[in-house]
Design an enzyme around this catalytic site. Structure first.
Site, short mmCIF file in Angstrom:
data_model
loop_
_atom_site.label_atom_id
_atom_site.label_comp_id
_atom_site.label_asym_id
_atom_site.label_seq_id
_atom_site.Cartn_x
_atom_site.Cartn_y
_atom_site.Cartn_z
N HIS A 164 2.74 -3.93 6.70
CA HIS A 164 1.79 -2.85 6.42
C HIS A 164 1.83 -1.90 7.62
CE1 HIS A 164 -0.60 -4.64 2.98
NE2 HIS A 164 0.12 -5.68 3.36
N GLU A 173 1.10 -5.30 10.96
CA GLU A 173 0.70 -3.90 10.90
C GLU A 173 1.62 -3.14 11.85
OE1 GLU A 173 -1.62 -2.47 9.02
OE2 GLU A 173 -2.77 -4.17 8.23
N HIS A 205 0.84 -1.20 0.00
CA HIS A 205 0.00 0.00 0.00
C HIS A 205 0.87 1.25 0.00
CE1 HIS A 205 -3.33 -2.68 1.73
NE2 HIS A 205 -3.53 -2.50 0.44
N GLU A 236 1.86 3.44 3.05
CA GLU A 236 2.35 2.79 4.27
C GLU A 236 3.88 2.77 4.27
OE1 GLU A 236 0.03 -0.82 4.44
OE2 GLU A 236 -1.84 0.31 4.48
ZN LIG Z 1 -1.70 -2.02 4.06
#
Ligand SMILES: [Zn+2]
Length: 744
Positions: free
Chosen positions: A287, A368, A152, A155
């Site tokens: 992420h 994350e 992404h 990110e």
């Molecule tokens: Zn992501």
């Protein structure tokens, strides 16, 4: 300097300068924290950037949409996301700086690194992969672990963590015993930036952005969410497949647009090709943000992977080695659907495709990172160090993961050998090595028909979200119908369809699906796990339409057929199907044996008919694996072939003498010929020949004497003729006067 040259130079300067200014609408993006225990409170379509289960959800929305969250309990974290990004941007590598750093490290540590581009983005940028290992590029049967960053675009810390791993694994080699040991005994692959175009657009050029930068001219829209574009769970569950459900969208303007088809994007294709050509037993995809360690499945709250116990345990080990940024404990470990359900992410595909399709084990994790949106580079130092510890946990566990026994993949029935009238041997080969297969089960399926299904019976399909309905039909009195109360639905054939010879799948359908939002699919699968999409439907069909698909590329296999509908928005979502042909049906399935320890099986006393077989393997760790494709055997006891020989009865030693073998089979079966020249040499079985063919062969006899030339033919079912005997007299000199009256 001419004006033209000056203009050209100005153009170059303008084009080469990163565009850091942004338009007015970008300047008013808010980062909002909504205090809620349920994602259901979040209006659909908002971009979730951070999430603490049962506590809060962070979203980015334009200021003009703030009214949509009126009534929710929220606070503003940033009132201008892009302005904030501008203030901390320089702390992060630009794309070019990242590329340069990888190249410098690769040239500084040539003995333990190998830098390769595994593919290109839509705008032509390289997707770099750096391998760190003692013999990079060489498969030494070491456990392979893949680290990925920046699916992404916004990110940014996910790329920085990968670069930090690269720096540590190279600079600490030979200094730090843990790292040295891991580099010596693992293959470590690091792909810091899966989405180069998105990163350049977001970081270098100053836009808030999540997807890649593919342009869809028909929509005037940019970008696919790369982490929604993988093929899905590949475990046969319709809702786990790409484009099915959870936080995804078929709307090209959405932040979570899953793309026009699975692996439609260059970036996901690059990762797929890499996975298929390397033995990867574990991975981490980084992420941001929320300080979580996640594992599959992502598509379901309740479904667990077959390896859930160990997957969870290792996930917890990783999490409990990563301290949170505020020092209050560790990252939270959880199955990724706890966050929210989704389909088409890298983890579900890596686990499911490895397990069910490749017959291998891969433990994929998503981390994350970070407690906030874009920490300053200084604050990132803590994230780096802690996540190095987390990565080392997985690297250490990799050998244990690699030693897990996978499921027995579907075998392939390779051969039917006819041995005598009424009997033949089926043989097969294993789909994946190293599965400790204990025995095989062979099944014979009888009474096959490829039916014309006008939906009046409905006993040929599994239904979920589909039913039979009489309100609309193409032919009386029923059709199959997606029931509109469901978010998704499917109907899949109970039996697989044997695809022998040229074959088409056809049906009539009538649909009215919210255009570019709700979709119907027709798809097929060899193993009932991994489905390939034949076609997709959206918008309105304007009445019943006929659809027809060649199955020629699946010839020799057997296929499960599935219709699937995904309703991502309310509105039009009608999908009717009728008059499907051919739909497979078998009247019975007989288990011939369940404890075959060989890779073949002999069948006796078969009468004329067509038989269908499938086989599967068993191991102690996983139980029964999936069935092979169906192999059809057409067996007939019929008329044996016969032959005649024409050619000289006498000849000279050393002459090359030619004979014609006329072979005939009145059933027009394929014919095989065997010639015994009478001097100890023979032709072995040669063929196939068709009936009434003249086959010419010649032979040299090296000694004088009377030879009995013999020949025999058999048809493709093993039915043999009698021996045909043909005496030949060979002499040293030509005494043709003395030709004996030799008869057969
Ligand atoms: Zn992501």
């Amino acid at each position: 300097m001419s004006k033209r040259i000056l203009f050209a130079i100005l153009c170059i300067i303008i084009l080469a300068t990163p565009i850091l200014t942004v338009d007015a609408s970008d300047n008013s993006l808010y980062l909002i924290r909504i205090y809620t225990s349920s994602l259901d409170d979040i209006p659909i379509g908002f971009d979730i950037v951070g999430y603490k289960p049962n506590s809060w959800v962070d979203i980015i929305i334009p200021s003009y949409n703030l009214n949509l969250i009126d009534g929710l309990n929220y606070s503003i974290i940033l009132d201008d996301v892009v302005a904030y990004d501008n203030s901390i941007r320089d702390g992060y590598h630009s794309f070019d700086e990242m590329e340069l750093e990888l190249k410098e490290i690769a040239s500084s540590y040539p003995n333990i690194t190998m830098l390769t581009s595994i593919g290109r983005s839509w705008e032509g940028r390289d997707i770099w992969c750096l391998e760190v290992s003692d013999n990079p590029g060489v498969d030494e049967d070491e456990s392979g672990i893949l680290f990925m960053g920046l699916h992404h675009a916004r990110e940014w810390p996910s790329m920085e963590v990968c670069l930090y791993l690269v720096e540590e694994f190279t600079s600490q080699y030979g200094l730090n015993s843990t790292i040295t040991n891991l580099v010596d005994n693992r293959r470590i692959w690091i792909i810091p930036c899966v989405n180069p175009d998105g990163y350049v657009f977001s970081h270098d050029q100053g836009h808030d952005w999540r997807k890649n930068r593919r342009f869809f001219s028909e929509y005037n829209a940019y970008g696919v969410d790369i982490n929604r574009n993988y093929a899905g769970s590949c475990n046969g569950i319709a809702v786990g497949m790409w484009g099915s459900g959870g936080v995804i969208s078929h709307n090209p303007y959405s932040e979570t647009y899953c793309g026009p088809s699975p692996f439609s994007e260059f970036e996901t294709q690059a990762i797929k090709n890499f996975v298929l050509t390397h033995c990867i037993c574990a991975s981490i995809s980084y992420h941001t943000y929320s300080e979580l360690v996640l594992w599959p499945w992502g598509y379901s709250y309740t479904d667990k992977t077959p390896d859930d116990v160990l997957l969870k345990k290792i996930g917890e080990d990783i999490a409990y080695n990563i301290t949170r940024q505020d020092g209050s404990g560790f990252y939270t470990p959880t199955q990724s659907s706890k966050l929210y359900t989704t389909t088409g992410d890298s983890d579900d595909w890596l686990y499911g495709y490895s397990f069910y399709v490749l017959g291998r084990i891969c433990f994929p994790y998503t981390i994350e990172l970070c407690s906030s949106f874009h920490p300053s580079y200084r604050a990132l130092q803590q994230v780096f160090k802690e996540n190095l510890d987390g990565a080392i946990v997985l690297l250490r566990k990799a050998e244990e993961i690699q030693s897990i026994t996978p499921m027995v993949r579907p075998p392939t029935i390779t051969n039917v050998t006819y041995i005598s009238p009424g009997s033949y041997i089926l043989s097969w080969k294993l789909g994946n090595p190293g599965v400790d297969v204990k025995y095989f089960q062979l099944e014979e399926l009888e009474g096959y028909s490829g039916l014309y299904d006008n939906a009046d019976a409905g006993n040929l399909w599994f239904f979920d979200g589909f039913d039979r309905c009489s309100s609309k039909y193409h032919s009386r009195d029923y059709s199959y119908h997606f029931s509109s109360s469901n978010v998704y639905g499917y109907m899949s054939s109970i039996y697989p369809l044997p695809v022998n010879g040229s074959m088409n799948l056809s049906f009539w359908c009538l649909y009215n699906l919210e255009k570019d939002r709700n979709y119907g699919f027709v798809e097929v699968s060899r193993d009932g796990r991994n489905y390939e999409i034949l076609d997709s439907f959206t918008g309105s069909s304007n009445g019943w339409i006929y659809k027809n698909y060649s199955l020629d590329s699946y010839r020799g296999s057997s296929l499960y057929i599935r219709f699937r509908v995904i309703k991502s928005v309310s509105g039009n979502n009608d999908f009717f199907i009728d008059d499907i042909y051919p739909v497979p049906f078998f009247s019975s399935i007989n288990v011939i044996s369940s404890n075959i320890t060989d890779y073949s099986y002999k069948l006796y006393n078969k009468s004329n008919g067509v038989y269908y077989y499938r086989v599967r393997g068993y191991n102690d760790e996983r139980g029964w694996g999936d069935y092979s494709c169906i192999k059809s055997v057409r067996y007939r006891i019929d008329n044996p072939p016969y032959l005649k020989i024409h050619g000289p009865r006498i000849g000279l030693v050393g002459d090359n003498i030619s004979y014609t073998f006329n072979v005939v089979d009145i059933d027009n079966d394929n014919i095989f010929l065997y010639i015994d020249w009478g001097d100890g040499s023979n032709s072995v079985w040669i063929g196939p020949y068709s009936s009434n063919e003249d086959i010419r062969y010649s032979h040299i006899w090296n000694k004088s004497g009377l030879y009995i030339l013999k020949a025999i033919v058999k048809d493709e079912y093993g039915l043999e003729s009698n021996w045909y005997r043909y005496p030949v007299f060979i002499s040293k000199i030509g005494f043709f006067m003395l030709q004996p009256n030799l008869k057969k």
